[in-house]
Design a protein around this motif. Structure first.
Motif, short mmCIF file in Angstrom:
data_model
loop_
_atom_site.label_atom_id
_atom_site.label_comp_id
_atom_site.label_asym_id
_atom_site.label_seq_id
_atom_site.Cartn_x
_atom_site.Cartn_y
_atom_site.Cartn_z
N SER A 174 0.81 -1.23 0.00
CA SER A 174 0.00 0.00 0.00
C SER A 174 0.83 1.27 0.00
O SER A 174 0.27 2.37 0.00
CB SER A 174 -0.91 0.02 1.24
N ASN A 198 -7.50 -0.70 -0.71
CA ASN A 198 -6.85 -1.99 -0.97
C ASN A 198 -5.40 -1.89 -0.51
O ASN A 198 -4.58 -1.26 -1.18
CB ASN A 198 -6.94 -2.32 -2.46
N TRP A 246 -14.27 -13.02 -7.09
CA TRP A 246 -14.58 -11.76 -6.42
C TRP A 246 -15.92 -11.19 -6.89
O TRP A 246 -16.14 -11.01 -8.08
CB TRP A 246 -13.47 -10.73 -6.67
N SER A 259 -14.84 -2.98 -7.52
CA SER A 259 -13.50 -3.07 -8.08
C SER A 259 -13.07 -1.75 -8.70
O SER A 259 -13.91 -0.86 -8.94
CB SER A 259 -13.43 -4.18 -9.14
N PHE A 312 -8.70 -4.65 -9.70
CA PHE A 312 -8.32 -4.80 -8.29
C PHE A 312 -9.54 -4.67 -7.40
O PHE A 312 -10.48 -3.92 -7.71
CB PHE A 312 -7.29 -3.74 -7.89
N ARG A 313 -9.52 -5.35 -6.27
CA ARG A 313 -10.64 -5.31 -5.33
C ARG A 313 -10.72 -3.94 -4.64
O ARG A 313 -9.71 -3.34 -4.31
CB ARG A 313 -10.49 -6.42 -4.29
N LYS A 314 -11.96 -3.52 -4.40
CA LYS A 314 -12.19 -2.26 -3.71
C LYS A 314 -13.00 -2.54 -2.44
O LYS A 314 -13.95 -3.32 -2.45
CB LYS A 314 -12.97 -1.29 -4.61
N TYR A 315 -12.61 -1.86 -1.34
CA TYR A 315 -13.26 -2.09 -0.04
C TYR A 315 -13.81 -0.77 0.51
O TYR A 315 -13.30 0.31 0.21
CB TYR A 315 -12.26 -2.67 0.95
N SER A 335 -10.08 -4.80 3.96
CA SER A 335 -8.93 -5.23 3.17
C SER A 335 -8.05 -6.18 3.97
O SER A 335 -7.57 -7.20 3.45
CB SER A 335 -8.11 -4.00 2.73
N ASP A 359 -9.87 -9.51 4.21
CA ASP A 359 -9.86 -10.21 2.93
C ASP A 359 -8.48 -10.78 2.63
O ASP A 359 -8.36 -11.85 2.02
CB ASP A 359 -10.30 -9.27 1.81
N HIS A 360 -7.45 -10.08 3.06
CA HIS A 360 -6.08 -10.60 2.90
C HIS A 360 -5.93 -11.92 3.64
O HIS A 360 -5.36 -12.89 3.11
CB HIS A 360 -5.08 -9.57 3.43
#
Length: 277
Positions: free
Chosen positions: A97, A110, A120, A124, A136-139, A145, A148-149
């Motif tokens: 990040s 993310n 998913w 995104s 890419f995933r969006k939170y 995040s 989800d990791h």
């Protein structure tokens, strides 16, 4: 006549001596002094560090230290639940990040560079990485995040071998992540290990495991950051605290507190670290 000649001779000598006292000497001394000051000033400038993840981000030690302070409790919580070393979680968060300053972290919360993949179903964003405009995933919140990791590592078979490793063996975990395909960068393990050792992140593994931690001596030119609850700019939530009471204490708007800490509601938990300025 002799006296006149002697007088003229003495006068010429005095004029000659006076002419030899050139002001250039004084100017040179001043120049040398100024040059020395300039060098000293230059060495006092703080060094920036460039983190290369999904974006190129310039950070300082303080930025990284504050990032650790803000998310150490989340990392330790995930270690207790999912068995991933807190040091690894934090080191990946820093690297992926840009210590919270990278493009994906800012635009999508993310913090681990996790791409969409076929399973998913959430929001995104598109971002250039290995290829142009990848998904890419969006939170909604950074905490999502982090969760989800953990689910990503525990839910993918290719990472199963990691969980047979000792929880305090961050070097094996760092190398295992690269071997399992988390990143294509051949230096990925070295980068994670560097952050763990420079910022003493293994202390959080020790806290969870209930073992004694021995701080690592300062390496290279980077200083060791000892993360404490009293670090400037952050507040640790106590029993009875609300966002409103904290906002009054630090003279900041509730909405600003929520924005600074990526909070979608007013829910707080004891021990949570809030950025207050």
């Amino acid at each position: 006549m002799f006296k006149k000649i002697l007088f003229l001779f003495i006068a010429l000598m005095l004029v000659s001596c006076h002419a030899g006292k050139s002001p250039i000497v004084t100017t040179k001394k001043a120049a040398v002094k100024n040059t020395s000051y300039s060098k000293k000033t230059k060495t006092k400038k703080a060094r920036n560090e460039v983190i290369e993840s999904t974006s190129r981000t310039v950070v300082t030690n303080d930025i990284v230290g504050n990032y650790v302070l803000q998310y150490k409790d989340v990392a330790m919580g995930n270690m207790k639940i999912y068995g991933i070393p807190a040091s690894i979680i934090l080191a990946q968060g820093i690297l992926e990040s840009g210590a919270g300053r990278g493009d994906l972290a800012v635009s999508a919360n993310n913090h681990f560079g996790i791409k969409c993949h076929s399973d998913w179903k959430g929001s995104s964003v598109r971002h250039d990485d290995d290829s142009s405009q990848e998904c890419f995933r969006k939170y909604d919140k950074v905490a999502e995040s982090y969760k989800d990791h953990a689910l990503f590592l525990t839910g993918k078979g290719r990472y199963a071998s990691l969980f047979a490793l000792d929880k305090d063996d961050y070097k094996a975990w760092a190398k295992g992540l690269r071997k399992a395909g988390y990143a294509t960068d051949p230096r990925y393990p070295d980068k994670l290990i560097s952050y763990i050792e420079r910022y003493n992140l293994a202390q959080y593994d020790a806290i969870v495991l209930g073992i004694r931690y021995k701080p690592i001596e300062n390496q290279s030119s980077s200083r060791i950051v000892n993360i404490t609850a009293g670090s400037e700019g952050f507040y640790e939530v106590q029993k009875g605290d609300t966002l409103y009471s904290i906002s009054k204490k630090y003279n900041v708007l509730v909405e600003d507190l929520k924005r600074k800490n990526n909070l979608s509601d007013n829910t707080l938990s004891i021990g949570q670290m809030l950025k207050v300025n």
